[in-house]
Design a protein around this motif. Structure first.
Motif, PDB file in Angstrom:
ATOM      1  N   UNK A  86       1.046  -1.366   0.318  1.00 19.52           N
ATOM      2  CA  UNK A  86      -0.121   0.379  -0.188  1.00 19.52           C
ATOM      3  C   UNK A  86       0.915   0.973  -0.604  1.00 19.52           C
ATOM      4  N   UNK A  87       0.715   1.945  -1.062  1.00 15.79           N
ATOM      5  CA  UNK A  87       1.346   3.187  -1.002  1.00 15.79           C
ATOM      6  C   UNK A  87       0.446   4.484  -0.165  1.00 15.79           C
ATOM      7  N   UNK A  88       0.839   5.408   0.080  1.00 14.69           N
ATOM      8  CA  UNK A  88       0.863   6.602   0.902  1.00 14.69           C
ATOM      9  C   UNK A  88       1.055   8.339   0.023  1.00 14.69           C
ATOM     10  N   UNK A  89       0.085   8.682  -0.351  1.00 10.21           N
ATOM     11  CA  UNK A  89       0.312   9.716  -0.973  1.00 10.21           C
ATOM     12  C   UNK A  89      -0.233  11.147  -0.637  1.00 10.21           C
ATOM     13  N   UNK A  90       0.570  11.842  -0.464  1.00  4.11           N
ATOM     14  CA  UNK A  90      -0.030  13.591   0.281  1.00  4.11           C
ATOM     15  C   UNK A  90       0.973  13.993  -0.427  1.00  4.11           C
ATOM     16  N   UNK A  91      -0.334  15.440  -0.802  1.00  2.44           N
ATOM     17  CA  UNK A  91      -0.545  16.477  -1.868  1.00  2.44           C
ATOM     18  C   UNK A  91      -1.094  17.990  -1.138  1.00  2.44           C
ATOM     19  N   UNK A  92      -0.818  19.306  -1.360  1.00  2.00           N
ATOM     20  CA  UNK A  92      -1.035  19.816  -0.706  1.00  2.00           C
ATOM     21  C   UNK A  92      -0.924  20.987  -2.065  1.00  2.00           C
ATOM     22  N   UNK A  93      -1.963  21.795  -2.247  1.00  2.00           N
ATOM     23  CA  UNK A  93      -1.684  23.380  -3.188  1.00  2.00           C
ATOM     24  C   UNK A  93      -2.902  24.331  -2.224  1.00  2.00           C
ATOM     25  N   UNK A  94      -2.042  25.503  -2.969  1.00  2.00           N
ATOM     26  CA  UNK A  94      -3.172  26.612  -1.924  1.00  2.00           C
ATOM     27  C   UNK A  94      -3.483  27.083  -3.135  1.00  2.00           C
ATOM     28  N   UNK A  95      -5.066  27.307  -2.777  1.00  2.00           N
ATOM     29  CA  UNK A  95      -5.821  27.746  -4.113  1.00  2.00           C
ATOM     30  C   UNK A  95      -7.152  29.507  -2.853  1.00  2.00           C
ATOM     31  N   UNK A  96      -6.378  30.452  -4.596  1.00  2.00           N
ATOM     32  CA  UNK A  96      -6.579  31.904  -4.260  1.00  2.00           C
ATOM     33  C   UNK A  96      -7.663  32.236  -3.779  1.00  2.00           C
ATOM     34  N   UNK A  97      -9.068  30.973  -3.641  1.00  2.00           N
ATOM     35  CA  UNK A  97     -10.327  31.476  -3.675  1.00  2.00           C
ATOM     36  C   UNK A  97     -10.615  30.906  -2.157  1.00  2.00           C
ATOM     37  N   UNK A  98     -12.106  32.083  -1.303  1.00  6.31           N
ATOM     38  CA  UNK A  98     -12.069  31.295  -0.100  1.00  6.31           C
ATOM     39  C   UNK A  98     -12.543  29.994  -0.228  1.00  6.31           C
ATOM     40  N   UNK A  99     -12.866  29.641   0.884  1.00 10.28           N
ATOM     41  CA  UNK A  99     -12.429  28.065   1.601  1.00 10.28           C
ATOM     42  C   UNK A  99     -13.754  27.606   1.213  1.00 10.28           C
ATOM     43  N   UNK A 100     -14.887  28.829   1.254  1.00  9.94           N
ATOM     44  CA  UNK A 100     -16.320  27.988   1.376  1.00  9.94           C
ATOM     45  C   UNK A 100     -16.531  27.710  -0.137  1.00  9.94           C
TER      46      UNK A 100
END
Length: 155
Positions: free
Chosen positions: A1-15
């Motif tokens: 089993x592999x674990x993949x983690x990735x993040x990105x900052x989006x210039x849009x409000x959370x909702x």
């Protein structure tokens, strides 16, 4: 089993970011190898994907969902995988979206893709295409604000 983690900052409000993510049927517009996602009901989806020329179909269940915070799922058929997408408000106009997935590749093509880092690169690309999609649209295409408590919790 592999674990993949990735993040990105989006210039849009959370909702707005969260609302767009809940529109699962739009995933083929920004996810490589996702041919179709059909939402069966509030917590069940049917997916059609392809990787390395191999097409797969599977079902997935949303196991937990909280507006503007998280969406978690697990497969109920096909290749074994589970994951969670979290949404973190950085400020009024910026949201960090983090994907964490546990994938158990099924079949030669998927195992080879995993070993070669194709799955990691695909998720990274998908996250960046999602960022471009929501930032360029300027608005979400819909949204579901329902709450799905984790299994075993008292609602």
């Amino acid at each position: 089993m592999s674990t993949i983690t990735e993040s990105v900052d989006v210039h849009v409000p959370v909702s707005r970011v969260y609302n767009q993510w809940t529109q699962f049927e739009t995933f083929p517009m920004f996810m490589e190898g996702v041919d179709e996602v059909r939402q069966v009901d509030d917590t069940h989806m049917h997916w059609v994907t392809s990787i390395g020329g191999v097409s797969r179909e599977f079902d997935a269940t949303i196991t937990e969902q909280h507006p503007d915070e998280r969406v978690a799922w697990k497969s109920t058929s096909g290749p074994a995988h589970a994951g969670v997408i979290t949404f973190h408000r950085l400020n009024d106009g910026t949201t960090r979206v983090t994907a964490q997935m546990d994938i158990d590749p099924d079949g030669f093509a998927e195992k080879a893709a995993d070993k070669l880092g194709v799955l990691d690169r695909r998720v990274k690309g998908d996250m960046h295409r999602f960022k471009e999609f929501i930032e360029q649209h300027g608005f979400e295409t819909g949204g579901w604000r329902g709450d799905v408590p984790p299994p075993g919790s008292i609602a």
